[in-house]
Design a protein around this motif. Structure first.
Motif, short mmCIF file in Angstrom:
data_model
loop_
_atom_site.label_atom_id
_atom_site.label_comp_id
_atom_site.label_asym_id
_atom_site.label_seq_id
_atom_site.Cartn_x
_atom_site.Cartn_y
_atom_site.Cartn_z
N ALA A 192 -4.36 -6.76 -7.12
CA ALA A 192 -5.42 -7.52 -7.44
C ALA A 192 -5.08 -9.13 -7.50
O ALA A 192 -5.91 -9.80 -7.35
CB ALA A 192 -6.16 -6.80 -8.56
N ILE A 193 -4.02 -9.37 -8.43
CA ILE A 193 -3.80 -10.71 -8.38
C ILE A 193 -3.52 -11.67 -7.26
O ILE A 193 -3.77 -12.65 -7.04
CB ILE A 193 -2.58 -10.68 -9.36
CG1 ILE A 193 -3.00 -10.30 -10.88
CG2 ILE A 193 -1.94 -12.37 -9.55
CD1 ILE A 193 -1.67 -10.08 -11.55
N GLY A 194 -2.85 -10.86 -6.45
CA GLY A 194 -2.92 -11.45 -5.00
C GLY A 194 -1.46 -11.32 -4.43
O GLY A 194 -0.96 -11.66 -3.25
N ALA A 195 -0.63 -10.26 -4.77
CA ALA A 195 0.59 -9.83 -4.18
C ALA A 195 0.88 -9.18 -2.82
O ALA A 195 -0.42 -8.64 -2.61
CB ALA A 195 1.27 -8.84 -5.07
N ALA A 196 1.31 -9.58 -2.08
CA ALA A 196 1.24 -8.88 -0.49
C ALA A 196 1.52 -7.41 -0.78
O ALA A 196 0.92 -6.53 0.02
CB ALA A 196 2.24 -9.56 0.50
N HIS A 197 2.68 -7.18 -1.49
CA HIS A 197 2.99 -5.93 -1.50
C HIS A 197 3.61 -5.52 -3.14
O HIS A 197 4.15 -6.45 -3.62
CB HIS A 197 4.09 -5.44 -0.76
CG HIS A 197 4.02 -5.53 0.64
ND1 HIS A 197 3.21 -4.37 1.42
CD2 HIS A 197 4.02 -6.42 1.67
CE1 HIS A 197 3.05 -4.89 2.73
NE2 HIS A 197 3.37 -5.80 2.98
N VAL A 242 4.46 -12.87 -1.21
CA VAL A 242 5.23 -12.32 -2.49
C VAL A 242 4.98 -10.84 -2.45
O VAL A 242 3.98 -10.26 -2.62
CB VAL A 242 4.36 -12.95 -3.70
CG1 VAL A 242 5.31 -12.56 -4.99
CG2 VAL A 242 4.25 -14.62 -3.71
N ILE A 243 6.18 -10.19 -2.55
CA ILE A 243 6.28 -8.96 -2.81
C ILE A 243 6.88 -8.86 -4.32
O ILE A 243 7.59 -9.26 -4.63
CB ILE A 243 7.48 -8.30 -1.73
CG1 ILE A 243 7.10 -8.47 -0.33
CG2 ILE A 243 7.88 -6.84 -2.16
CD1 ILE A 243 8.32 -8.11 0.71
N VAL A 244 6.37 -7.81 -5.05
CA VAL A 244 6.52 -7.71 -6.32
C VAL A 244 7.21 -6.26 -6.51
O VAL A 244 7.03 -5.37 -5.99
CB VAL A 244 5.54 -7.88 -7.18
CG1 VAL A 244 5.08 -9.53 -7.15
CG2 VAL A 244 4.40 -7.00 -7.20
N THR A 245 8.02 -6.20 -7.87
CA THR A 245 8.17 -4.75 -8.30
C THR A 245 7.57 -4.89 -9.66
O THR A 245 7.43 -5.78 -10.19
CB THR A 245 9.83 -4.69 -8.49
OG1 THR A 245 10.39 -5.41 -9.35
CG2 THR A 245 10.41 -4.76 -7.23
N CYS A 246 6.87 -3.70 -9.90
CA CYS A 246 6.53 -3.24 -11.06
C CYS A 246 6.48 -1.81 -11.66
O CYS A 246 7.03 -0.97 -10.74
CB CYS A 246 4.76 -3.31 -11.05
SG CYS A 246 4.20 -4.91 -10.15
N GLY A 247 6.45 -1.65 -13.07
CA GLY A 247 6.47 -0.03 -13.39
C GLY A 247 5.63 0.81 -13.55
O GLY A 247 4.68 0.63 -14.45
N GLY A 248 4.87 1.12 -12.48
CA GLY A 248 4.00 2.25 -12.63
C GLY A 248 2.94 1.82 -11.45
O GLY A 248 2.76 0.76 -11.20
N THR A 249 2.18 2.79 -11.35
CA THR A 249 0.85 2.68 -10.44
C THR A 249 -0.11 1.72 -10.67
O THR A 249 -0.68 0.93 -9.99
CB THR A 249 0.51 3.96 -9.72
OG1 THR A 249 -0.16 4.73 -11.08
CG2 THR A 249 1.46 4.90 -9.06
N GLU A 250 -0.43 1.59 -11.94
CA GLU A 250 -1.43 0.81 -12.31
C GLU A 250 -1.02 -0.51 -12.47
O GLU A 250 -1.81 -1.45 -11.99
CB GLU A 250 -1.68 1.40 -13.96
CG GLU A 250 -3.10 0.25 -14.42
CD GLU A 250 -3.24 0.68 -15.90
OE1 GLU A 250 -4.00 -0.04 -16.84
OE2 GLU A 250 -2.80 1.87 -16.56
N LYS A 251 0.21 -0.95 -12.88
CA LYS A 251 0.50 -2.24 -12.66
C LYS A 251 0.93 -2.60 -11.23
O LYS A 251 0.72 -3.94 -10.98
CB LYS A 251 2.02 -2.54 -13.54
CG LYS A 251 1.99 -2.44 -14.91
CD LYS A 251 3.24 -2.91 -15.53
CE LYS A 251 2.98 -3.19 -17.13
NZ LYS A 251 4.15 -3.67 -17.63
N CYS A 252 1.18 -1.94 -10.56
CA CYS A 252 1.14 -2.18 -8.93
C CYS A 252 -0.18 -2.76 -8.37
O CYS A 252 -0.44 -3.59 -7.74
CB CYS A 252 1.68 -0.96 -8.28
SG CYS A 252 3.67 -0.77 -8.27
N ALA A 253 -1.29 -1.86 -8.95
CA ALA A 253 -2.61 -2.09 -8.72
C ALA A 253 -2.83 -3.43 -8.96
O ALA A 253 -3.68 -4.13 -8.25
CB ALA A 253 -3.49 -0.91 -9.14
N GLN A 254 -2.64 -3.65 -10.18
CA GLN A 254 -2.92 -4.88 -10.81
C GLN A 254 -2.34 -6.22 -10.18
O GLN A 254 -2.83 -7.18 -9.93
CB GLN A 254 -2.54 -5.03 -12.47
CG GLN A 254 -3.24 -4.13 -13.24
CD GLN A 254 -4.42 -4.62 -13.68
OE1 GLN A 254 -5.04 -5.96 -13.46
NE2 GLN A 254 -5.37 -3.84 -14.43
#
Length: 332
Positions: free
Chosen positions: A188-193, A173-185
């Motif tokens: 941590a949940i288990g996204a590949a990228h 699972v590759i995800v998009t997020c808004g911001g570096t903190e959310k990307c880190a989260q």
């Protein structure tokens, strides 16, 4: 024997508007009909459709409660005609078509799950996202182990559930997020990228991550001008599944590209679907995913719990977009 009162406290509004329009009211306790149970609600999940309904853009089905709330946990206190399971006293969680923001809520028996040893706040945070992700990723999206998918909103309730289910079933699972903190989260949940869409072009980043091959499926909650960009992320024979239109209901795409690359565009909304459909979907989830949940291998990502009377604050938090995982209301 449980005594069910005549009235209860619930959350409603006089006119559509912002989170501040939510207020408590006293309404009659509903009575279960054939195939239904009455649940004394412990927690209710907060979902984006609740916000859209409060804004006046997502009316409930004609046969559903006008109150918001699409998932609950609690104890069964009454059973309608023909119901054997779940039984009075059983701890359950359920997908409901409305009415969750209240002390008591009607649920279709076929859409209830045995909550067993689950913490009731976590139990209330599971049904809506589990039904949505299972149907749209694994059924409509036809994703199989070994494939790679792109999910927008990686730290939302839907996004975090997609990550968790992907890990369980061998999906990258590759995800998009808004911001570096959310990307880190998300990682941590288990996204590949995790791609920060605020600083990075997710189309180019998906191309880089996949070595130019693209992903087999996109789970899209944005629509609008994201659709054409999403199609560029897809591999040939890829599937594009839309479940929300936060970026607008209209999209302009190149249909020659769809034909040439044999792409599939689909989507769904869960709430208006028939009881028979939801019962069948619940049966499949009971066979495939619920044993994993019962065994403790899957737990929802939890953000924050609010009192039922603080529903307005819960909606404000969701609209701010700062939450990680699921927001719930404590009722009982």
């Amino acid at each position: 024997m449980t005594v069910v009162p005549e009235t209860m406290m619930a959350i409603g509004w006089d006119a559509p508007g912002g989170p501040d329009v939510l207020r408590s009211e006293t309404v009659a306790v509903p009575r279960p009909g054939p195939g239904q149970v009455l649940v004394k609600v412990a927690y209710a999940g907060v979902n984006r459709p609740d916000v859209i309904q409060r804004q006046g853009f997502y009316p409930p089905p004609a046969d559903a409660s006008p109150l918001p709330g699409l998932e609950i946990s609690g104890h069964v206190v009454a059973m309608g005609e023909g119901v054997l399971v779940p039984f009075v006293g059983q701890q359950v969680c359920a997908l409901v078509a409305g009415g969750g923001y209240a002390e008591y809520c009607i649920a279709e028996a076929a859409q209830c799950f045995d909550a067993g040893d689950l913490a009731l706040d976590e139990a209330a945070a599971i049904p809506e996202t589990l039904f949505t992700v299972w149907h749209n990723v694994f059924e409509r999206g036809m994703v199989a182990g070994g494939e790679t998918i792109l999910v927008h909103g990686g730290t939302s309730g839907i996004g975090s559930m997609a990550i968790l289910l992907g890990k369980l079933f061998g999906v990258r699972v590759i995800v998009t997020c808004g911001g570096t903190e959310k990307c880190a989260q998300a990682l941590a949940i288990g996204a590949a990228h995790a791609i920060d869409y605020k600083t990075t072009d997710f189309v180019e980043e998906v191309k880089r991550i996949t070595g130019g091959n693209g992903v087999e499926m996109v789970l899209d909650m944005v629509a609008g001008d994201y659709v054409a960009r999403n199609l560029k992320c897809l591999a040939d024979d890829g599937r594009h599944v839309t479940i929300a239109v936060q970026g607008g209901v209209r999209a302009e795409i190149n249909m020659a590209e769809v034909m040439r690359r044999r792409l599939t565009l689909t989507g769904s909304t869960l709430r208006p679907r028939s009881k028979a459909f939801k019962a069948a979907l619940a049966d499949e989830i009971r066979e495939t995913v619920w044993p994993i949940i019962a065994g403790g291998e899957l737990r929802p990502v939890m953000d924050q719990s609010f009192a039922l009377t603080e529903a307005g604050a819960a909606h404000a938090r969701m609209e701010q977009g700062t939450h990680i995982g699921k927001i719930v209301l404590k009722v009982g």
